[in-house]
Design an enzyme around this catalytic site. Structure first.
Site, short mmCIF file in Angstrom:
data_model
loop_
_atom_site.label_atom_id
_atom_site.label_comp_id
_atom_site.label_asym_id
_atom_site.label_seq_id
_atom_site.Cartn_x
_atom_site.Cartn_y
_atom_site.Cartn_z
CE LYS A 2 -4.15 -1.93 2.06
NZ LYS A 2 -5.07 -1.66 0.94
NE ARG A 47 -10.81 -9.12 -4.22
CZ ARG A 47 -11.05 -8.09 -5.04
NH1 ARG A 47 -11.28 -8.31 -6.32
NH2 ARG A 47 -11.08 -6.86 -4.57
#
Ligand code: BES
Ligand code: MN
Ligand code: ZN
Length: 502
Positions: free
Chosen positions: A282, A357
């Site tokens: 990130k 996910r």
């Protein structure tokens, strides 16, 4: 803070602070005293009339005013809160008014508080909403401060310490119900707020153990080797980069009702205890420093488990989280790796930051194999959902219209907002992979929809599944009417209302 439900009317109650709630139509014009208050106003030395004029109080939603009444009056302080127009009033209006009242009572240093708000819905719902709103508004997390703010004060008393709900005799059960739910919300807030050096997958497993031990639930924790045997390659791919002292834990808590279960439900929560992004690290502005909140789904799941274990619905419940960090190291997933999930599907990991996910894929396959009637997952899954709906509203997707409607109903009663989004199958094109069954990310447009479509691939036999993306509401930058800035505990009340209505 202790709550009690008593028969006493506001005009007969004696104590430090009296809270009165009003609708807008209680006032013909701003500053006029409603007729039913003239007797009480006399006892309070005209304080109500004065306060109405000075504060221009007219019962508007989210309005409040407080004043000192007098020394020899039955109450020392008067607190007025507005509920808006009566035809628009909901439990949420009561929750927010009670929150405002609690904050005013604290700043006015009322140790004993009498509360008289009008009934919205039924008496039980009103009492429950008052206890929820006031308790959540006054919640303070000082676990990580060396000294609490109250200790810094000379006087470190609790304000308010005793709250009497007036003209509410017979509502002790509603107070108890609210407190059971609150224990779950507080647990979720604490878990989300805990920093990643204090909260690991092990901590989530330990928390599940505490809930199991104190409320009689069954607990299974699958260790890494067991997850390997079960072929949970997607989940374990994410966990690979973590140090050996922070291994993944697959958590499964089960609640079984005493009689026969009307239904079987699985609740699945994303439990990424820190999301660095992995090798797709990130960058600046990504909020990496708040990514301890990436287990907000697991926190809501465990919070709901704690609350529901006390509420004891006639429903069999499975609470599941595949808990791990998403880190970088020599063992980290390479962008481009291909993983095989426990249902045999292969996934090309084109972005290691779409890790949620991957963990949920194996958790959903596991839940799907339990033979439940419905699965609901909660996940801080996509920044796209936060951009679409902001901090106040979660997005949700469902393969079953009845489940979608039931969740909407629970959202309305709990005040935890959700908005249904489309499972647009055409967009699956975006996550097709030339080399594997699918990729874990697609193009930027509709990023939260492709995430939902990805998850759908892992639910096969269960007829009703919904995915709730809580990236916005799990963690809020601003303080709300009864949520602090930071961890909100979002999802617990929504889940409790949904399950108890099932
Ligand atoms: N945990 C994040 C999503 C998130 C972002 C939650 C901001 C709360 C606030 C998730 O794992 C993530 O990184 N998602 C990526 C997906 C992208 C790589 C397709 C995102 O949203 O940027
Ligand atoms: Mn991520
Ligand atoms: Zn994440």
């Amino acid at each position: 803070m202790d709550f009690q439900a008593i028969a006493t009317a506001p005009a007969d109650w004696t104590g430090d602070g009296l809270v009165l709630g009003f609708f807008e139509e209680d006032f013909a014009e701003a500053g006029t005293l409603p007729e039913q208050l003239t007797a009480l106003d006399g006892k309070l030395d005209g304080a109500i009339a004065d306060l109405l004029t000075e504060a221009k109080f007219a019962g508007k939603a989210n309005s409040g005013a407080s004043t000192r009444v007098g020394r020899n009056t039955p109450v020392k302080k008067l607190i007025l809160v507005g509920l808006g127009k009566s035809e628009k009033a909901k439990s949420e209006s009561i929750r927010q008014a009670a929150a405002k009242a609690g904050k005013l009572a604290k700043s006015e240093k009322c140790s004993t508080l009498g509360v008289a708000l009008p009934t919205v819905g039924d008496a039980g719902q009103t009492v429950q909403a008052i206890v929820e709103g006031m308790s959540l508004a006054l919640y303070k997390d000082e676990r990580f401060k060396s000294k609490s703010d109250d200790d810094k004060d000379e006087d470190n008393a609790e304000y308010p310490a005793t709250v009497s709900l007036l003209e509410a005799d017979g509502q002790a059960d509603a107070i108890a119900k609210a407190e059971q739910i609150l224990s779950g919300v507080v647990l979720a807030r604490k878990l989300v707020a805990a920093p990643p050096n204090e909260l690991s997958p092990q901590t989530l497993a330990d928390t599940a153990k505490d809930i199991a031990d104190s409320h009689g639930l069954e607990l299974t924790v699958l260790e890494q080797d067991e997850c390997e045997k079960r072929g949970m390659g997607a989940f374990l791919g994410v966990a690979k980069a973590s140090a050996t002292d922070a291994p993944p834990k697959f958590i499964h808590l089960t609640y079984k009702p005493e009689g026969t279960a009307k239904k079987k439900i699985a609740i699945v929560g994303k439990g990424v205890t820190f999301d660095s992004g992995g090798l797709n690290l990130k960058g600046p502005g990504s909020g990496i420093e708040t990514m301890k909140m990436d287990m907000g789904g697991a926190a809501a799941t465990l919070g709901a488990a704690k609350a529901l274990a006390q509420l004891k619905p006639d429903v069999e419940l499975h609470f599941i989280s595949a808990a791990t960090e998403n880190m970088i190291s020599g063992h980290a997933l390479h962008p481009g790796d291909i993983l095989t999930a426990s249902n045999g599907k292969t996934i090309e990991v084109n972005n290691t930051d779409a890790e949620g996910r991957l963990t949920l894929a194996d958790a959903l396959v596991y839940a799907d194999a339990l033979g439940v009637d419905a699965i609901v997952d909660l996940a801080t899954l996509t920044g796209a959902c936060l951009i679409a709906l902001g901090n106040d509203i979660a997005g949700y997707w469902s393969i079953d219209d009845d489940l979608a409607a039931d969740l909407k109903t629970a959202s309305e009663s709990s005040g935890e907002k959700i908005w249904q989004m489309p499972l647009e199958q055409k967009y699956f094109e975006g996550i097709k992979s030339p080399i594997a069954d699918m990729k874990n990310t697609g193009p930027r447009p509709a990023g939260s929809i492709t995430a939902a479509l990805f998850l759908k691939e892992f639910v096969k036999d269960t007829e009703a599944w919904a995915h709730i993306d809580i990236a916005g509401p799990a963690w809020t930058s601003k303080e709300g009417p009864y949520t602090p800035a930071g961890a909100s505990g979002y999802g617990v009340r929504l889940l409790v209302d949904w399950v108890t209505a099932s």
